[in-house]
Design a protein around this motif. Structure first.
Motif, PDB file in Angstrom:
ATOM      1  N   PRO A 192      18.090  -0.687  31.185  1.00 55.20           N
ATOM      2  CA  PRO A 192      17.869   0.612  30.537  1.00 55.20           C
ATOM      3  C   PRO A 192      18.752   0.894  29.322  1.00 55.20           C
ATOM      4  O   PRO A 192      18.566   1.912  28.665  1.00 55.20           O
ATOM      5  N   ASP A 193      19.673   0.004  29.007  1.00 53.49           N
ATOM      6  CA  ASP A 193      20.624   0.268  27.928  1.00 53.49           C
ATOM      7  C   ASP A 193      19.941   0.388  26.575  1.00 53.49           C
ATOM      8  O   ASP A 193      19.050  -0.397  26.239  1.00 53.49           O
ATOM      9  N   ASP A 194      20.378   1.374  25.817  1.00 50.43           N
ATOM     10  CA  ASP A 194      19.939   1.593  24.433  1.00 50.43           C
ATOM     11  C   ASP A 194      18.463   1.937  24.279  1.00 50.43           C
ATOM     12  O   ASP A 194      17.904   1.787  23.196  1.00 50.43           O
ATOM     13  N   ILE A 195      17.801   2.401  25.340  1.00 52.69           N
ATOM     14  CA  ILE A 195      16.411   2.837  25.236  1.00 52.69           C
ATOM     15  C   ILE A 195      16.379   4.341  24.956  1.00 52.69           C
ATOM     16  O   ILE A 195      17.126   5.106  25.556  1.00 52.69           O
ATOM     17  N   VAL A 196      15.513   4.744  24.047  1.00 51.60           N
ATOM     18  CA  VAL A 196      15.187   6.151  23.812  1.00 51.60           C
ATOM     19  C   VAL A 196      13.666   6.253  23.899  1.00 51.60           C
ATOM     20  O   VAL A 196      12.956   5.472  23.252  1.00 51.60           O
ATOM     21  N   ILE A 197      13.169   7.179  24.695  1.00 49.77           N
ATOM     22  CA  ILE A 197      11.730   7.337  24.856  1.00 49.77           C
ATOM     23  C   ILE A 197      11.298   8.617  24.154  1.00 49.77           C
ATOM     24  O   ILE A 197      11.839   9.690  24.422  1.00 49.77           O
ATOM     25  N   LEU A 198      10.340   8.487  23.228  1.00 54.91           N
ATOM     26  CA  LEU A 198       9.836   9.631  22.476  1.00 54.91           C
ATOM     27  C   LEU A 198       8.333   9.770  22.684  1.00 54.91           C
ATOM     28  O   LEU A 198       7.568   8.855  22.387  1.00 54.91           O
ATOM     29  N   GLY A 199       7.933  10.920  23.201  1.00 47.50           N
ATOM     30  CA  GLY A 199       6.524  11.199  23.401  1.00 47.50           C
ATOM     31  C   GLY A 199       5.920  11.866  22.184  1.00 47.50           C
ATOM     32  O   GLY A 199       6.579  12.641  21.490  1.00 47.50           O
ATOM     33  N   ILE A 200       4.657  11.554  21.931  1.00 47.85           N
ATOM     34  CA  ILE A 200       3.915  12.178  20.840  1.00 47.85           C
ATOM     35  C   ILE A 200       3.134  13.346  21.435  1.00 47.85           C
ATOM     36  O   ILE A 200       2.327  13.149  22.352  1.00 47.85           O
ATOM     37  N   PRO A 201       3.390  14.580  20.940  1.00 45.85           N
ATOM     38  CA  PRO A 201       2.708  15.744  21.516  1.00 45.85           C
ATOM     39  C   PRO A 201       1.187  15.592  21.413  1.00 45.85           C
ATOM     40  O   PRO A 201       0.697  15.013  20.455  1.00 45.85           O
ATOM     41  N   THR A 202       0.492  16.072  22.402  1.00 52.01           N
ATOM     42  CA  THR A 202       0.986  16.924  23.477  1.00 52.01           C
ATOM     43  C   THR A 202       1.192  16.106  24.760  1.00 52.01           C
ATOM     44  O   THR A 202       2.240  16.165  25.387  1.00 52.01           O
ATOM     45  N   GLY A 213      19.903   2.179  15.805  1.00 53.23           N
ATOM     46  CA  GLY A 213      20.362   1.023  16.550  1.00 53.23           C
ATOM     47  C   GLY A 213      19.855   0.941  17.979  1.00 53.23           C
ATOM     48  O   GLY A 213      20.284   0.080  18.742  1.00 53.23           O
ATOM     49  N   ARG A 214      18.940   1.804  18.351  1.00 53.75           N
ATOM     50  CA  ARG A 214      18.427   1.827  19.726  1.00 53.75           C
ATOM     51  C   ARG A 214      16.979   1.355  19.761  1.00 53.75           C
ATOM     52  O   ARG A 214      16.305   1.297  18.732  1.00 53.75           O
ATOM     53  N   VAL A 215      16.506   1.030  20.945  1.00 53.48           N
ATOM     54  CA  VAL A 215      15.110   0.648  21.127  1.00 53.48           C
ATOM     55  C   VAL A 215      14.331   1.918  21.431  1.00 53.48           C
ATOM     56  O   VAL A 215      14.544   2.556  22.452  1.00 53.48           O
ATOM     57  N   VAL A 216      13.448   2.302  20.529  1.00 50.20           N
ATOM     58  CA  VAL A 216      12.639   3.505  20.698  1.00 50.20           C
ATOM     59  C   VAL A 216      11.291   3.097  21.268  1.00 50.20           C
ATOM     60  O   VAL A 216      10.614   2.218  20.729  1.00 50.20           O
ATOM     61  N   VAL A 217      10.930   3.728  22.371  1.00 50.42           N
ATOM     62  CA  VAL A 217       9.605   3.532  22.950  1.00 50.42           C
ATOM     63  C   VAL A 217       8.791   4.783  22.638  1.00 50.42           C
ATOM     64  O   VAL A 217       9.096   5.869  23.128  1.00 50.42           O
ATOM     65  N   LEU A 218       7.797   4.631  21.771  1.00 52.15           N
ATOM     66  CA  LEU A 218       6.872   5.724  21.475  1.00 52.15           C
ATOM     67  C   LEU A 218       5.821   5.768  22.578  1.00 52.15           C
ATOM     68  O   LEU A 218       5.309   4.713  22.991  1.00 52.15           O
ATOM     69  N   VAL A 219       5.496   6.961  23.052  1.00 45.97           N
ATOM     70  CA  VAL A 219       4.531   7.111  24.139  1.00 45.97           C
ATOM     71  C   VAL A 219       3.415   8.049  23.684  1.00 45.97           C
ATOM     72  O   VAL A 219       3.681   9.151  23.215  1.00 45.97           O
ATOM     73  N   ASP A 220       2.176   7.581  23.850  1.00 48.75           N
ATOM     74  CA  ASP A 220       1.012   8.416  23.552  1.00 48.75           C
ATOM     75  C   ASP A 220       0.004   8.241  24.676  1.00 48.75           C
ATOM     76  O   ASP A 220       0.062   7.265  25.433  1.00 48.75           O
ATOM     77  N   ASP A 221      -0.929   9.178  24.771  1.00 48.82           N
ATOM     78  CA  ASP A 221      -1.902   9.113  25.858  1.00 48.82           C
ATOM     79  C   ASP A 221      -3.018   8.116  25.576  1.00 48.82           C
ATOM     80  O   ASP A 221      -3.336   7.290  26.416  1.00 48.82           O
ATOM     81  N   VAL A 222      -3.620   8.172  24.380  1.00 52.69           N
ATOM     82  CA  VAL A 222      -4.745   7.294  24.045  1.00 52.69           C
ATOM     83  C   VAL A 222      -4.481   6.634  22.702  1.00 52.69           C
ATOM     84  O   VAL A 222      -4.138   7.306  21.734  1.00 52.69           O
ATOM     85  N   LEU A 223      -4.655   5.325  22.653  1.00 51.63           N
ATOM     86  CA  LEU A 223      -4.571   4.593  21.395  1.00 51.63           C
ATOM     87  C   LEU A 223      -5.995   4.263  20.966  1.00 51.63           C
ATOM     88  O   LEU A 223      -6.752   3.644  21.714  1.00 51.63           O
ATOM     89  N   PHE A 224      -6.343   4.716  19.775  1.00 55.25           N
ATOM     90  CA  PHE A 224      -7.706   4.534  19.270  1.00 55.25           C
ATOM     91  C   PHE A 224      -7.621   3.800  17.934  1.00 55.25           C
ATOM     92  O   PHE A 224      -7.466   2.599  17.897  1.00 55.25           O
TER      93      PHE A 224
END
Length: 179
Positions: free
Chosen positions: A30-40, A95-106
């Motif tokens: 889990p080190d250096d992970i940042v999770i960012l969600g795309i609204p909504t 310097g961190r690993v960003v995980v972008l999160v979305d519901d549907v990828l089109f």
């Protein structure tokens, strides 16, 4: 128009559990992970993934929201979209690993917008993409790293994600003339 349910609540939970494990494995912890969600709905999914990673690893993973509204290339066609708050966790993304999160990828256009928005915030070591549903039909060379469900669909079909935190119910449907 017909509608069919392709994921139920238990299916969504299993998909998010798998995605969370895959994120941990690919990052070697889990080190250096940042999770960012795309609204909504991406924000609700990001919070769930961060919680699951914390449960599995015992370490807290920062989670936030990344609004992409003003970075979209379709504002001239859809100006009614109101911006949502962006919240970047303490420590930022540099310097961190960003995980972008979305519901549907089109088409990939929302993710391109997210990459532009992220560039204005900082310089991550890497950016990964997690999506609950990948329905294909890319217009840009964007591919998810973590997918809950690949859902081949016709371009004129509509994939609807409903989450308890946002909608009070939990499922994924596909609508179309022959769905």
């Amino acid at each position: 128009m017909s509608t069919r349910t392709v994921l139920h609540e238990a299916d969504i939970a299993r998909a998010l559990t798998r995605i969370s494990h895959e994120i941990l494995e690919s990052n070697r912890g889990p080190d250096d992970i940042v999770i960012l969600g795309i609204p909504t709905r991406g924000v609700a999914l990001a919070r769930r993934i961060a919680s699951l990673i914390s449960d599995f690893s015992g370490a807290s993973v920062p989670v936030g929201a990344l609004d992409i509204t003003m970075y979209r290339d379709d504002l001239h066609r859809n100006p009614t979209r109101s911006p949502q708050p962006t919240s970047i966790p303490a420590g930022g993304v540099d310097g961190r690993v960003v995980v972008l999160v979305d519901d549907v990828l089109f088409s990939g256009r929302s993710i391109r917008s997210a990459l532009d928005a992220l560039q204005d915030i900082g310089r991550p070591a890497a950016v990964r993409l997690a999506t609950l549903v990948d329905r294909g039909h890319r217009e840009l060379p964007i591919r998810p790293d973590f997918v809950g469900k690949n859902l081949p669909s016709a371009a004129d079909e509509r994939v609807n994600v409903r989450l308890a935190e946002v909608d009070g119910e939990e499922f994924v449907t596909i609508e179309g003339s022959e769905a």
